[in-house]
Design a protein around this motif. Structure first.
Motif, PDB file in Angstrom:
ATOM      1  N   LYS A  34       0.837  -1.209   0.000  1.00 19.85           N
ATOM      2  CA  LYS A  34       0.000   0.000   0.000  1.00 19.85           C
ATOM      3  C   LYS A  34       0.869   1.255   0.000  1.00 19.85           C
ATOM      4  CE  LYS A  34      -4.068  -1.962   2.318  1.00 19.85           C
ATOM      5  NZ  LYS A  34      -4.907  -1.926   3.550  1.00 19.85           N
ATOM      6  N   GLY A  35       1.954   1.210   0.770  1.00 14.65           N
ATOM      7  CA  GLY A  35       2.865   2.351   0.802  1.00 14.65           C
ATOM      8  C   GLY A  35       3.533   2.596  -0.546  1.00 14.65           C
ATOM      9  N   ILE A  36       3.898   1.507  -1.223  1.00 16.07           N
ATOM     10  CA  ILE A  36       4.503   1.622  -2.555  1.00 16.07           C
ATOM     11  C   ILE A  36       3.529   2.267  -3.523  1.00 16.07           C
ATOM     12  CG2 ILE A  36       5.363   0.321  -4.541  1.00 16.07           C
ATOM     13  CD1 ILE A  36       7.393   0.385  -2.312  1.00 16.07           C
ATOM     14  N   GLN A  37       2.257   1.870  -3.451  1.00 19.10           N
ATOM     15  CA  GLN A  37       1.244   2.452  -4.342  1.00 19.10           C
ATOM     16  C   GLN A  37       1.079   3.943  -4.071  1.00 19.10           C
ATOM     17  OE1 GLN A  37       0.413   0.357  -6.781  1.00 19.10           O
ATOM     18  NE2 GLN A  37       1.694  -1.001  -5.531  1.00 19.10           N
ATOM     19  N   LYS A  38       1.144   4.306  -2.788  1.00 23.29           N
ATOM     20  CA  LYS A  38       1.032   5.715  -2.420  1.00 23.29           C
ATOM     21  C   LYS A  38       2.189   6.520  -3.008  1.00 23.29           C
ATOM     22  CE  LYS A  38      -0.529   9.218   0.127  1.00 23.29           C
ATOM     23  NZ  LYS A  38      -1.844   9.864  -0.079  1.00 23.29           N
ATOM     24  N   LEU A  39       3.385   5.956  -2.958  1.00 20.22           N
ATOM     25  CA  LEU A  39       4.547   6.640  -3.522  1.00 20.22           C
ATOM     26  C   LEU A  39       4.428   6.782  -5.040  1.00 20.22           C
ATOM     27  CD1 LEU A  39       7.385   4.977  -1.414  1.00 20.22           C
ATOM     28  CD2 LEU A  39       6.603   7.354  -1.267  1.00 20.22           C
ATOM     29  N   LYS A  40       3.905   5.752  -5.679  1.00 19.57           N
ATOM     30  CA  LYS A  40       3.716   5.817  -7.133  1.00 19.57           C
ATOM     31  C   LYS A  40       2.713   6.903  -7.496  1.00 19.57           C
ATOM     32  CE  LYS A  40       4.946   1.054  -8.365  1.00 19.57           C
ATOM     33  NZ  LYS A  40       4.441  -0.230  -8.939  1.00 19.57           N
ATOM     34  N   GLU A  41       1.693   7.065  -6.672  1.00 27.45           N
ATOM     35  CA  GLU A  41       0.697   8.116  -6.903  1.00 27.45           C
ATOM     36  C   GLU A  41       1.334   9.500  -6.841  1.00 27.45           C
ATOM     37  OE1 GLU A  41      -2.370   7.587  -4.027  1.00 27.45           O
ATOM     38  OE2 GLU A  41      -3.052   5.672  -4.849  1.00 27.45           O
ATOM     39  N   GLN A  42       2.383   9.618  -6.051  1.00 26.40           N
ATOM     40  CA  GLN A  42       3.071  10.905  -5.922  1.00 26.40           C
ATOM     41  C   GLN A  42       4.138  11.101  -6.994  1.00 26.40           C
ATOM     42  OE1 GLN A  42       4.128  12.409  -2.146  1.00 26.40           O
ATOM     43  NE2 GLN A  42       2.505  11.367  -1.050  1.00 26.40           N
ATOM     44  N   GLY A  43       4.243  10.160  -7.913  1.00 24.52           N
ATOM     45  CA  GLY A  43       5.134  10.326  -9.053  1.00 24.52           C
ATOM     46  C   GLY A  43       6.422   9.540  -9.019  1.00 24.52           C
ATOM     47  N   TYR A  44       6.686   8.833  -7.936  1.00 23.18           N
ATOM     48  CA  TYR A  44       7.922   8.049  -7.864  1.00 23.18           C
ATOM     49  C   TYR A  44       7.839   6.840  -8.803  1.00 23.18           C
ATOM     50  CZ  TYR A  44       9.147  10.782  -3.757  1.00 23.18           C
ATOM     51  OH  TYR A  44       9.453  11.816  -2.914  1.00 23.18           O
ATOM     52  N   VAL A  45       8.912   6.620  -9.545  1.00 23.31           N
ATOM     53  CA  VAL A  45       8.994   5.455 -10.426  1.00 23.31           C
ATOM     54  C   VAL A  45       9.697   4.339  -9.663  1.00 23.31           C
ATOM     55  CG1 VAL A  45       9.811   4.544 -12.620  1.00 23.31           C
ATOM     56  CG2 VAL A  45       9.067   6.931 -12.453  1.00 23.31           C
ATOM     57  N   ILE A  46       8.939   3.301  -9.341  1.00 23.47           N
ATOM     58  CA  ILE A  46       9.456   2.185  -8.544  1.00 23.47           C
ATOM     59  C   ILE A  46       9.227   0.895  -9.302  1.00 23.47           C
ATOM     60  CG2 ILE A  46       9.253   0.935  -6.353  1.00 23.47           C
ATOM     61  CD1 ILE A  46       8.107   3.552  -5.149  1.00 23.47           C
ATOM     62  N   GLU A  47      10.304   0.196  -9.591  1.00 24.26           N
ATOM     63  CA  GLU A  47      10.187  -1.099 -10.268  1.00 24.26           C
ATOM     64  C   GLU A  47       9.868  -2.175  -9.245  1.00 24.26           C
ATOM     65  OE1 GLU A  47      13.794  -1.811 -12.370  1.00 24.26           O
ATOM     66  OE2 GLU A  47      13.260  -0.473 -14.034  1.00 24.26           O
ATOM     67  N   ALA A  48       8.953  -3.065  -9.605  1.00 19.01           N
ATOM     68  CA  ALA A  48       8.597  -4.204  -8.743  1.00 19.01           C
ATOM     69  C   ALA A  48       8.825  -5.484  -9.538  1.00 19.01           C
ATOM     70  CB  ALA A  48       7.142  -4.107  -8.300  1.00 19.01           C
ATOM     71  N   VAL A  49       9.750  -6.317  -9.087  1.00 21.80           N
ATOM     72  CA  VAL A  49      10.112  -7.546  -9.795  1.00 21.80           C
ATOM     73  C   VAL A  49       9.948  -8.736  -8.850  1.00 21.80           C
ATOM     74  CG1 VAL A  49      11.945  -8.792 -11.001  1.00 21.80           C
ATOM     75  CG2 VAL A  49      11.748  -6.286 -11.246  1.00 21.80           C
ATOM     76  N   SER A  50       9.258  -9.762  -9.326  1.00 22.99           N
ATOM     77  CA  SER A  50       9.048 -10.963  -8.511  1.00 22.99           C
ATOM     78  C   SER A  50      10.375 -11.567  -8.072  1.00 22.99           C
ATOM     79  CB  SER A  50       8.258 -12.011  -9.311  1.00 22.99           C
ATOM     80  OG  SER A  50       6.982 -11.504  -9.629  1.00 22.99           O
ATOM     81  N   ASN A  51      10.416 -12.008  -6.821  1.00 21.36           N
ATOM     82  CA  ASN A  51      11.592 -12.634  -6.212  1.00 21.36           C
ATOM     83  C   ASN A  51      12.785 -11.682  -6.037  1.00 21.36           C
ATOM     84  OD1 ASN A  51      10.240 -15.153  -6.141  1.00 21.36           O
ATOM     85  ND2 ASN A  51      10.806 -15.505  -8.290  1.00 21.36           N
ATOM     86  N   LYS A  52      12.595 -10.417  -6.374  1.00 20.18           N
ATOM     87  CA  LYS A  52      13.669  -9.440  -6.169  1.00 20.18           C
ATOM     88  C   LYS A  52      13.221  -8.288  -5.251  1.00 20.18           C
ATOM     89  CE  LYS A  52      16.468  -8.382  -9.558  1.00 20.18           C
ATOM     90  NZ  LYS A  52      16.992  -7.899 -10.854  1.00 20.18           N
ATOM     91  N   GLY A  53      11.987  -7.833  -5.479  1.00 18.22           N
ATOM     92  CA  GLY A  53      11.466  -6.771  -4.630  1.00 18.22           C
ATOM     93  C   GLY A  53      11.274  -5.454  -5.357  1.00 18.22           C
ATOM     94  N   TYR A  54      11.530  -4.369  -4.648  1.00 21.58           N
ATOM     95  CA  TYR A  54      11.273  -3.032  -5.171  1.00 21.58           C
ATOM     96  C   TYR A  54      12.575  -2.258  -5.366  1.00 21.58           C
ATOM     97  CZ  TYR A  54       6.587  -4.124  -3.391  1.00 21.58           C
ATOM     98  OH  TYR A  54       5.382  -4.724  -3.135  1.00 21.58           O
ATOM     99  N   TYR A  55      12.569  -1.429  -6.414  1.00 20.47           N
ATOM    100  CA  TYR A  55      13.748  -0.617  -6.701  1.00 20.47           C
ATOM    101  C   TYR A  55      13.301   0.776  -7.128  1.00 20.47           C
ATOM    102  CZ  TYR A  55      18.028   1.057  -8.961  1.00 20.47           C
ATOM    103  OH  TYR A  55      19.128   1.797  -9.316  1.00 20.47           O
ATOM    104  N   LEU A  56      13.779   1.769  -6.390  1.00 19.46           N
ATOM    105  CA  LEU A  56      13.457   3.165  -6.705  1.00 19.46           C
ATOM    106  C   LEU A  56      14.453   3.671  -7.741  1.00 19.46           C
ATOM    107  CD1 LEU A  56      11.881   5.840  -5.960  1.00 19.46           C
ATOM    108  CD2 LEU A  56      13.743   6.273  -4.330  1.00 19.46           C
ATOM    109  N   LEU A  57      13.947   4.017  -8.927  1.00 18.76           N
ATOM    110  CA  LEU A  57      14.841   4.522  -9.968  1.00 18.76           C
ATOM    111  C   LEU A  57      15.480   5.832  -9.495  1.00 18.76           C
ATOM    112  CD1 LEU A  57      12.964   3.840 -13.322  1.00 18.76           C
ATOM    113  CD2 LEU A  57      14.654   2.459 -12.141  1.00 18.76           C
TER     114      LEU A  57
END
Length: 322
Positions: A34-57
């Protein structure tokens, strides 16, 4: 929570799993999502990859409360920031916050103002994503006649910040405009809440055309933006931070010395009214030559009759500016 998630993403130099984030912050993976979605709504580009996790560009030049507050080097201006996607005007926001008892230094920033205004009730164009529209709350120990000095000090801060960040030769048109190449790039509006002999608080609003490319027809001749003058996009975040930091330096010194005198020579260096033929519109309308800025921040003008007068307020235009 999403602010803490952002902090962890910025610390990580690679992908970080939702499970690891959850452990660090003592929350569930669902809360992380939910927090990641909130950040994306604010314009942050965050990659989400299975078995790896999240990465903030990296190197995202975003404009929001979190990015503006990050590494803001101030003691009290901007310690509390209210960021609005849309509001009537940031001056009105600060007035409401002041009535709620918010401390000196609180800032209101807007992406869009629906009722932005300049001096003498004029409207101020505030299109989304192009400029900086913000106001801050001040509670100086001054009398109402001294309040106009704060407009001059804010103008000096904006002039410094633009020059530092862009190398553009920003100039000040007394009392409240910043010009580049003879065209207006910034306006400043100061409003008071005061009694006859005391000031409750001061609201200083600043509007800067940063990446504006198109102006309404009636403004095209006299308005410009940092992007137009520089020939490239400018970071709103960096300009805003620089303005806030420069203003605080000036304001703290002004509070300590209770005088415009320490800033007078620098202000005069940037002030384009001096040595120019001026037209003054106010209680009396006249033309004359701009001579100087007084120790109280007033404009000294030599009328065509030879009389030298002090201009305290009014609409001042410069003949043959462009």
């Amino acid at each position: 929570m999403y602010k803490k998630i952002l902090e962890e993403l910025k610390k990580a130099d690679n992908y970080i799993s939702g499970e690891e984030l959850g452990e660090k912050l003592s929350v569930s993976r669902a809360a992380i999502w939910k927090g990641i979605q909130k950040l994306k709504e604010q314009g942050y580009v965050i990659e989400a990859v299975s078995n790896k996790g999240y990465y903030l560009l990296p190197e995202q030049d975003l404009y929001n409360e979190m990015e503006i507050k990050e590494e803001l080097n101030t003691k009290k201006i901007g310690k509390e920031i209210y960021f609005y996607e849309q509001t009537d005007s940031t001056n009105q926001c600060i007035r409401r916050l002041a009535k709620e008892g918010k401390p000196e230094g609180v800032i209101a920033i807007a992406e869009i103002q629906t009722a932005g205004k300049g001096r003498r009730g004029k409207s101020w164009q505030s299109p989304k994503g192009t400029g900086i529209w913000f106001s801050f709350l001040l509670k100086p120990n001054i009398t109402p006649p001294e309040a106009p000095l704060l407009t001059l000090l804010a103008g000096l801060a904006v002039c410094r910040a633009i020059r530092q960040q862009t190398a553009l030769e920003a100039k000040i048109k007394w009392p409240n405009d910043i010009l580049i190449a003879g065209k207006k790039v910034c306006g400043i509006l100061t409003e008071l809440d005061a009694e006859m002999d005391s000031v409750h608080f001061v609201i200083t609003g600043i509007g800067i055309n940063v990446n504006t490319e198109i102006f309404p027809e009636e403004l095209q001749k006299g308005a410009t933006s940092l992007k137009i003058e520089k020939g490239e996009a400018i970071s709103r975040k960096l300009i805003l931070k620089a303005v806030i930091e420069e203003f605080e330096k000036i304001y703290l010194q002004y509070e300590k010395e209770c005088s415009f005198l320490p800033f007078r020579e620098e202000y005069k260096k940037y002030c384009i009214n001096i040595g120019k033929e001026l037209q003054i519109l106010g209680k009396q309308n006249f033309t004359g030559m701009g001579l100087d800025i007084t120790e109280q921040g007033e404009l000294l003008v030599k009328k065509e009759t030879g009389e030298i007068v002090v201009v305290l307020s009014g609409e001042v235009s410069i003949r043959n500016l462009l």
